[in-house]
Enzyme design. Structure first.
Site, short mmCIF file in Angstrom:
data_model
loop_
_atom_site.label_atom_id
_atom_site.label_comp_id
_atom_site.label_asym_id
_atom_site.label_seq_id
_atom_site.Cartn_x
_atom_site.Cartn_y
_atom_site.Cartn_z
CD GLU A 40 -33.70 53.27 -18.02
OE1 GLU A 40 -32.50 53.46 -17.76
OE2 GLU A 40 -34.12 52.75 -19.07
CD GLU B 136 -27.10 54.42 -23.99
OE1 GLU B 136 -27.42 53.27 -24.33
OE2 GLU B 136 -26.30 54.65 -23.05
CD GLU C 233 -27.92 56.43 -19.26
OE1 GLU C 233 -27.36 55.31 -19.23
OE2 GLU C 233 -28.95 56.68 -19.92
O1 AHR Z 1 -28.64 52.87 -17.01
C1 AHR Z 1 -29.00 51.70 -17.66
C2 AHR Z 1 -29.00 51.85 -19.17
O2 AHR Z 1 -27.71 52.14 -19.60
C3 AHR Z 1 -29.83 52.97 -19.74
O3 AHR Z 1 -31.15 52.62 -19.88
C4 AHR Z 1 -29.19 53.20 -21.07
O4 AHR Z 1 -29.34 54.53 -21.51
C5 AHR Z 1 -27.74 52.82 -20.83
O5 AHR Z 1 -27.28 51.98 -21.80
#
Ligand code: AHR
Length: 547
Positions: free
Chosen positions: A51, A213, A346
Site C-alpha cells: 500500500e 473495505e 489483508e
Molecule cells: O493495512 C492497513 C489498512 O488496514 C488498510 O489500508 C486497510 O484496508 C485496512 O483497514
C-alpha cells in the site's frame, strides 16, 4: 483508522479454534493422509500487499533511479532479490484505504511532471512524533505509478493485483485504467501513454479489486449499495484478451451479514459469474485478553509482551479458521457450486505504534518469533482450506504491519516472517492433504475465564514424490514430542528445517539482521513413522522424499 471499523471483533472473539483433535495427555501425533487430497494450494495464497502508506513504497520499494542505493530502474535491488527467493505469486497495490483515494492517472507521464498529492495517510493518528511530515510519505510525488508497480511485479515474478478506486472515482476511470494496462501496443491513446511511460507491451493485469473495505474507508456502504456499485463497475469492462478476475470487497472478519446481503443482491441479478473472488480481511490486533474491544486501547506492543499477550495474539490469528469456514458456508447459500473463491487479501498482526524501524515508517512494527508462529499458523490454515481460499496477501510487504522486510536508506534486513514464507514456499501449487492432529490445547488465563490455542498447527502437501509437512508449536515453554505418521505412502528420506529462537521476543533489525534464522536439523531416520521434538514457539518444515 477508526475504532468502529473493527466493530465485529466482539462477536469474532467467541469463534472456534482450528480443527485439531485435542488430546487429553501429553502425547501428540500428526497423521498425514496421502490418499486424501483436499485441493491444489493456489500459489496466490502466498501473496503480498503493497500500500502507498508510510515507508512501504517510498524508501521501502522505491529509492529512485539516481539513488546511491543499488536499484533496478528506481526499485530497491536487495528487496527484489530477497522477495524473488520466496516466490511471491501475487502482489496487491496501491491499497488498502489508499486505493479509494487514488487517481491512477497521477502515476503516469514523465516522473518529474507528475502531480504531488496529499497521501490518504498524511494525517493518521499513528504517526511517530519524530517523523518528518513533509516527505513523500505525506505528499506523494507519484513516482511509483502503474508501470513502476508492474515492473516490480515482473522483476519478482509476481502477478499484479490492482485495487481500484470505487469510493472516489467513476466506473469510466476504472475502464480506462484497464485499458491503460491491457490494451494492445499502439492501438489506443492509453497504450501509447503506457509506452511513453516505459512499457510498450500490455501489462496483462488479470486481478482487479473493486474497491477496498467498502464497509469502511472504501465508502461506508451498506452491502446492497456496494453490490449495485460492484455490478456497475464490472459491467462490460473490456478485457483485451485477459480473463479479468474481479475481486469484491468482502467482509471484515466474521461479518456474515455483509457477505449474505452482497451475494443475495448479486445473485438476484443473476450476475454471480462477475465475482471471481471475495476479499475478507482479518488482523490479529487485540491483545487485551477481553478487557476491551476498543481499536487503539486493545493493541499490545510488538516487542514487549507477556505470556497472556503472546497467546492472545495467536488466539486472534487462529480465529481465521472459523472465519473461513463460516464465510464459505454463507457464500454457498447463493453460490452452491462455489465458483467464487475467498481472497484473504489483508492478514497479519497489528500492534500499537512505537516499534517503527524508522519514524517515517507509519504503521511499521517489529516482527518477532511470535509473528513467525502466527504466520506459520495462518499459512497452515490457508493450506488446509485450499478448496476455499484462492488468494491471500500478508499485510504488508515492507516497513509496515506484519512485514517480511525492513528497508531504510541503505539498510535492509528480513524478518522472521520472511523465513516462514521461504520455508512454506514448497507448498505452492502442491496438493493439500488431509491431516489429523492430536495435541493437548494450550490454555491460559484471560481477563475473565480461560483462553485456548491449538497445541499444534500443521498442514501437508504433495507434489509428485515430495511431501511437505509444516508444523508450528505455539507453546511458550513446552517442547512437544510428536509422532508423525505418513499413511498411504512410503517414505525414503526426510529433511527438517526449524525456525526458533532462545527467546520468543527475538527479532531481526538493521544491526542484528540474523538474530532469527532457520537452521537444518540432523537428517532423521526415514520410515513411515518419525518422532520429532518441536521446540517451543517454533515453526518447522519436514520434507519427505517418497518412494
Ligand atoms: O493495512 C492497513 C489498512 O488496514 C488498510 O489500508 C486497510 O484496508 C485496512 O483497514
Amino acid at each position: 483508522m477508526k475504532p468502529s471499523r473493527r466493530e465485529f471483533l466482539g462477536a469474532a472473539a467467541a469463534a472456534a479454534c482450528a480443527p485439531a483433535l485435542r488430546a487429553a495427555a501429553g502425547d501428540a501425533f500428526i497423521e498425514i493422509l496421502a490418499g486424501e487430497p483436499i485441493a491444489t494450494i493456489a500459489p496466490q495464497i502466498y501473496g503480498h500487499f503493497v500500500e502507498n502508506l508510510g515507508g512501504v513504497v517510498y524508501d521501502g520499494i522505491w529509492v529512485g533511479e539516481d539513488s546511491s542505493i543499488p536499484n533496478i530502474g528506481g526499485i530497491r535491488k536487495e528487496l527484489v532479490e530477497a522477495l524473488k527467493r520466496v516466490n511471491p505469486a501475487v502482489i496487491r497495490w496501491p491499497g488498502g484505504c489508499f486505493a479509494d483515494s487514488y487517481d491512477w492517472r497521477d502515476g503516469t507521464g514523465p516522473r518529474n511532471k507528475r502531480p504531488k498529492r496529499t497521501n490518504f495517510w498524511a494525517s493518521a493518528d499513528e504517526w511517530p512524533k519524530t517523523a518528518r511530515r513533509d516527505g513523500p510519505q505525506s505528499y506523494d510525488p507519484n513516482y511509483f505509478g502503474t508501470v513502476e508497480f508492474a515492473r516490480f511485479c515482473k522483476l519478482t515474478g509476481a502477478q499484479p493485483y490492482i485495487a481500484a478506486n470505487l469510493r472516489g472515482a467513476r466506473a469510466l476511470d476504472f475502464n480506462r485504467w484497464v485499458e491503460y494496462c491491457n490494451s494492445p501496443a499502439g492501438m489506443t491513446t492509453l497504450a501509447e501513454q503506457r509506452a511513453a511511460d516505459g512499457e510498450g507491451a500490455p501489462l496483462n493485469v488479470r486481478y482487479w479489486g473493486v474497491g477496498n473495505e467498502a464497509w469502511g474507508c472504501g465508502g461506508n456502504f451498506i452491502p446492497e449499495d456496494y453490490a449495485t456499485e460492484f455490478l456497475r463497475f464490472t459491467a462490460w469492462v473490456p478485457g483485451f484478451g485477459v480473463p479479468l478476475a474481479f475481486i469484491g470487497s468482502g467482509p471484515n472478519e466474521g461479518d456474515l451479514d455483509w457477505t449474505r446481503r452482497f451475494f443475495g443482491k448479486v445473485a438476484e441479478k443473476g450476475s454471480l459469474d462477475r465475482v471471481w473472488g471475495w476479499a475478507m480481511h482479518h488482523y490479529a490486533w487485540n491483545a487485551s485478553a477481553g478487557r476491551t474491544t476498543e481499536w487503539m486501547a486493545g493493541k499490545g506492543d510488538a516487542l514487549r509482551f507477556d505470556t497472556q499477550q503472546y497467546y492472545e495474539i495467536l488466539r486472534e490469528a487462529d480465529l481465521m479458521d472459523g472465519f473461513i469456514t463460516r464465510q464459505w458456508k454463507v457464500m454457498g447459500e447463493a453460490d452452491p457450486r462455489h465458483r467464487v473463491k475467498l481472497v484473504v487479501d489483508e492478514w497479519g498482526a497489528w500492534y500499537a505504534p512505537g516499534t517503527e524501524p524508522f519514524a517515517e515508517g507509519l504503521l511499521g512494527q517489529q516482527s518477532t518469533m511470535r509473528d513467525a508462529v502466527l504466520a506459520g499458523m495462518t499459512l497452515d490454515t490457508f493450506n488446509r482450506h485450499a478448496d476455499k481460499v484462492g488468494m491471500a496477501a500478508v499485510a504488508q510487504l515492507v516497513n509496515c504491519l506484519q512485514s517480511l522486510f525492513f528497508a531504510h536508506e541503505d539498510h535492509f534486513c528480513v524478518t522472521p516472517t520472511y523465513h516462514v514464507f521461504a520455508m512454506y514456499a514448497t507448498h505452492q501449487g502442491a496438493q493439500s492433504l488431509r491431516t489429523q492432529v492430536s495435541a493437548p490445547a494450550i490454555s491460559y488465563p484471560r481477563f475473565t475465564g480461560q483462553g485456548s490455542v491449538p497445541g499444534l498447527s500443521c498442514s501437508a502437501s504433495l507434489r509428485e514424490k515430495g511431501l511437505t509437512v509444516t508444523v508450528t508449536n505455539p507453546s511458550l515453554n513446552q517442547t512437544r514430542e510428536v509422532e508423525i505418521r505418513v499413511q498411504g505412502a512410503s517414505v525414503r528420506s526426510a529433511r527438517i528445517v526449524t525456525l526458533s529462537a532462545e527467546d520468543v521476543h527475538q527479532h531481526n533489525n538493521f544491526n542484528n539482521p540474523n538474530a532469527v534464522a532457520p537452521r537444518d536439523e540432523p537428517e532423521p531416520k526415514a520410515g513411515p513413522r518419525l518422532t520429532h521434538r518441536f521446540l517451543p514457539a517454533s515453526v518447522t518444515k519436514i520434507e519427505f522424499a517418497l518412494a
